[in-house]
Design an enzyme around this catalytic site. Structure first.
Site, mmCIF file in Angstrom:
data_model
loop_
_atom_site.group_PDB
_atom_site.id
_atom_site.type_symbol
_atom_site.label_atom_id
_atom_site.label_comp_id
_atom_site.label_asym_id
_atom_site.label_seq_id
_atom_site.Cartn_x
_atom_site.Cartn_y
_atom_site.Cartn_z
ATOM 1 N N LYS A 5 12.019 39.156 70.317
ATOM 2 C CA LYS A 5 11.841 38.155 71.136
ATOM 3 C C LYS A 5 10.756 37.133 70.271
ATOM 4 C CE LYS A 5 12.996 40.746 75.058
ATOM 5 N NZ LYS A 5 12.884 40.954 76.247
ATOM 6 N N HIS B 74 8.651 38.371 76.239
ATOM 7 C CA HIS B 74 8.235 37.370 75.713
ATOM 8 C C HIS B 74 6.906 37.321 75.591
ATOM 9 C CE1 HIS B 74 12.620 36.392 75.741
ATOM 10 N NE2 HIS B 74 12.247 35.848 74.598
ATOM 11 N N SER C 13 14.243 32.832 77.289
ATOM 12 C CA SER C 13 13.316 33.730 77.795
ATOM 13 C C SER C 13 13.152 33.524 79.404
ATOM 14 C CB SER C 13 11.749 33.228 77.104
ATOM 15 O OG SER C 13 10.983 34.107 78.026
ATOM 16 N N GLY D 101 10.766 34.777 81.021
ATOM 17 C CA GLY D 101 9.030 34.779 81.278
ATOM 18 C C GLY D 101 8.896 33.118 80.994
#
Length: 173
Positions: A73, A98, A139, A141
Protein backbone atom coordinates in the site's frame (compact mmCIF):
# COMPACT_ATOMS: atom_id res chain seq x y z
CA UNK A 1 -30.65 14.26 6.22
CA UNK A 2 -28.55 13.44 3.16
CA UNK A 3 -28.63 10.27 1.09
CA UNK A 4 -25.25 9.01 -0.12
CA UNK A 5 -24.86 6.40 -2.82
CA UNK A 6 -21.98 3.94 -2.83
CA UNK A 7 -20.69 4.23 -6.40
CA UNK A 8 -19.81 0.56 -6.94
CA UNK A 9 -22.72 -1.12 -5.14
CA UNK A 10 -25.42 1.47 -5.62
CA UNK A 11 -26.29 1.11 -1.92
CA UNK A 12 -27.82 4.05 -0.12
CA UNK A 13 -27.01 5.27 3.37
CA UNK A 14 -28.77 8.00 5.27
CA UNK A 15 -26.63 10.48 7.18
CA UNK A 16 -27.36 13.55 9.25
CA UNK A 17 -24.46 15.59 7.90
CA UNK A 18 -22.70 16.23 4.62
CA UNK A 19 -19.41 15.81 6.54
CA UNK A 20 -20.10 12.10 7.01
CA UNK A 21 -18.50 9.88 4.40
CA UNK A 22 -19.69 6.47 3.31
CA UNK A 23 -16.96 4.01 2.47
CA UNK A 24 -17.77 0.47 1.48
CA UNK A 25 -15.57 -2.28 0.17
CA UNK A 26 -16.12 -4.13 -3.07
CA UNK A 27 -17.73 -7.55 -2.94
CA UNK A 28 -14.37 -9.20 -2.06
CA UNK A 29 -14.50 -7.84 1.50
CA UNK A 30 -13.75 -4.81 3.63
CA UNK A 31 -10.14 -3.63 3.54
CA UNK A 32 -10.55 -0.80 6.03
CA UNK A 33 -12.36 -0.28 9.29
CA UNK A 34 -13.66 2.56 11.46
CA UNK A 35 -10.41 2.82 13.43
CA UNK A 36 -8.37 3.10 10.21
CA UNK A 37 -10.77 5.76 8.91
CA UNK A 38 -10.37 7.73 12.17
CA UNK A 39 -6.55 7.55 12.02
CA UNK A 40 -6.50 8.50 8.34
CA UNK A 41 -8.73 11.52 9.03
CA UNK A 42 -6.44 12.57 11.91
CA UNK A 43 -3.35 12.38 9.68
CA UNK A 44 -5.07 14.41 6.97
CA UNK A 45 -6.23 17.07 9.45
CA UNK A 46 -2.83 17.28 11.17
CA UNK A 47 -1.18 18.14 7.85
CA UNK A 48 -3.10 21.39 7.65
CA UNK A 49 -1.79 22.64 11.00
CA UNK A 50 1.88 23.16 10.03
CA UNK A 51 3.27 26.67 10.22
CA UNK A 52 5.83 26.52 7.45
CA UNK A 53 8.43 24.93 9.71
CA UNK A 54 11.97 23.80 9.05
CA UNK A 55 12.59 23.78 5.31
CA UNK A 56 16.14 22.52 5.97
CA UNK A 57 14.78 19.29 7.47
CA UNK A 58 12.78 18.61 4.33
CA UNK A 59 15.91 18.13 2.27
CA UNK A 60 16.75 15.07 4.36
CA UNK A 61 13.47 13.36 3.46
CA UNK A 62 13.78 11.09 0.42
CA UNK A 63 11.34 11.62 -2.44
CA UNK A 64 10.32 7.96 -2.29
CA UNK A 65 10.46 5.19 0.27
CA UNK A 66 9.01 1.91 -0.95
CA UNK A 67 9.85 -1.68 -0.06
CA UNK A 68 11.74 -3.80 -2.58
CA UNK A 69 10.35 -6.99 -4.02
CA UNK A 70 6.87 -6.47 -2.64
CA UNK A 71 3.36 -5.39 -3.43
CA UNK A 72 2.44 -2.71 -0.93
CA UNK A 73 0.00 0.00 0.00
CA UNK A 74 1.25 3.49 -0.78
CA UNK A 75 0.32 7.14 -0.34
CA UNK A 76 1.25 10.31 -2.20
CA UNK A 77 1.98 13.28 0.07
CA UNK A 78 2.25 16.89 -1.14
CA UNK A 79 4.53 19.23 0.83
CA UNK A 80 4.56 22.97 0.16
CA UNK A 81 8.04 24.48 -0.15
CA UNK A 82 7.69 28.19 -0.71
CA UNK A 83 5.88 28.63 -4.01
CA UNK A 84 6.44 25.05 -5.14
CA UNK A 85 5.09 21.65 -4.14
CA UNK A 86 7.22 18.60 -3.48
CA UNK A 87 5.67 15.15 -3.74
CA UNK A 88 6.68 12.27 -1.48
CA UNK A 89 5.80 8.64 -2.18
CA UNK A 90 5.58 6.30 0.80
CA UNK A 91 4.87 2.58 0.60
CA UNK A 92 5.19 -0.28 3.06
CA UNK A 93 4.64 -3.98 2.51
CA UNK A 94 3.92 -4.31 6.23
CA UNK A 95 1.10 -1.73 6.12
CA UNK A 96 -2.28 -3.30 6.70
CA UNK A 97 -3.88 0.07 5.99
CA UNK A 98 -2.71 3.05 3.93
CA UNK A 99 -2.46 5.27 7.00
CA UNK A 100 0.26 2.93 8.31
CA UNK A 101 2.34 3.71 5.19
CA UNK A 102 1.75 7.45 5.67
CA UNK A 103 2.18 7.71 9.44
CA UNK A 104 6.01 7.78 9.86
CA UNK A 105 6.53 10.55 7.29
CA UNK A 106 3.51 12.53 8.48
CA UNK A 107 4.84 12.41 12.05
CA UNK A 108 8.21 13.69 10.82
CA UNK A 109 6.55 16.55 8.95
CA UNK A 110 4.43 17.38 12.00
CA UNK A 111 7.52 17.50 14.23
CA UNK A 112 9.10 19.94 11.75
CA UNK A 113 5.82 21.94 11.68
CA UNK A 114 5.66 21.54 7.92
CA UNK A 115 2.18 21.51 6.36
CA UNK A 116 1.35 18.60 4.09
CA UNK A 117 -1.58 17.05 2.26
CA UNK A 118 -2.12 13.34 1.71
CA UNK A 119 -3.44 13.35 -1.84
CA UNK A 120 -4.47 9.71 -1.96
CA UNK A 121 -3.11 6.23 -2.27
CA UNK A 122 -3.15 2.88 -3.96
CA UNK A 123 -0.77 -0.02 -4.40
CA UNK A 124 2.73 -0.38 -5.74
CA UNK A 125 4.30 -3.60 -6.98
CA UNK A 126 8.08 -3.24 -6.91
CA UNK A 127 10.11 -5.85 -8.82
CA UNK A 128 13.82 -5.01 -8.51
CA UNK A 129 14.90 -8.11 -10.49
CA UNK A 130 12.72 -7.08 -13.44
CA UNK A 131 13.49 -3.38 -12.85
CA UNK A 132 9.80 -2.57 -12.90
CA UNK A 133 7.32 -0.75 -10.70
CA UNK A 134 3.53 -0.89 -11.20
CA UNK A 135 1.28 1.72 -9.58
CA UNK A 136 -2.44 1.01 -9.41
CA UNK A 137 -5.63 0.91 -7.38
CA UNK A 138 -6.98 3.20 -4.71
CA UNK A 139 -7.20 3.73 -0.96
CA UNK A 140 -10.36 3.70 1.13
CA UNK A 141 -8.58 5.60 3.91
CA UNK A 142 -7.17 8.26 1.56
CA UNK A 143 -9.45 8.42 -1.48
CA UNK A 144 -8.27 10.61 -4.35
CA UNK A 145 -10.04 13.93 -4.67
CA UNK A 146 -10.89 14.53 -8.33
CA UNK A 147 -9.27 11.39 -9.72
CA UNK A 148 -6.06 9.52 -9.04
CA UNK A 149 -2.66 11.15 -9.13
CA UNK A 150 -0.80 7.96 -10.04
CA UNK A 151 0.84 9.91 -12.87
CA UNK A 152 2.47 12.19 -10.27
CA UNK A 153 3.63 9.11 -8.33
CA UNK A 154 5.13 7.80 -11.59
CA UNK A 155 7.04 11.06 -12.12
CA UNK A 156 8.57 10.80 -8.64
CA UNK A 157 9.49 7.13 -9.05
CA UNK A 158 10.95 7.72 -12.54
CA UNK A 159 13.46 10.12 -10.92
CA UNK A 160 14.25 7.88 -7.95
CA UNK A 161 14.51 4.67 -10.00
CA UNK A 162 16.29 5.51 -13.26
CA UNK A 163 16.51 2.54 -15.58
CA UNK A 164 13.23 1.08 -14.28
CA UNK A 165 10.02 0.72 -16.24
CA UNK A 166 7.39 2.51 -14.16
CA UNK A 167 3.75 2.14 -15.18
CA UNK A 168 0.42 3.13 -13.67
CA UNK A 169 -3.25 2.28 -14.00
CA UNK A 170 -6.46 3.20 -12.21
CA UNK A 171 -7.55 -0.44 -12.49
CA UNK A 172 -7.28 -3.11 -9.83
CA UNK A 173 -7.02 -3.13 -6.11
Amino acid sequence: QVMLRCWWHGALRQTASRATYFYAAPMSGMTTNAEDQRKAAELRAAGQSGSGGEASGLAALPDAQIDEGATQKYVLIAVKQGDSTRHLVRGAASAGFHQEAADPTCRQLQSMQVPYEILGGGRIKHDPAGKSISIYGHSYGFPWNGGSKHSVTKEVLDKVYPGYTVSWSDEGY
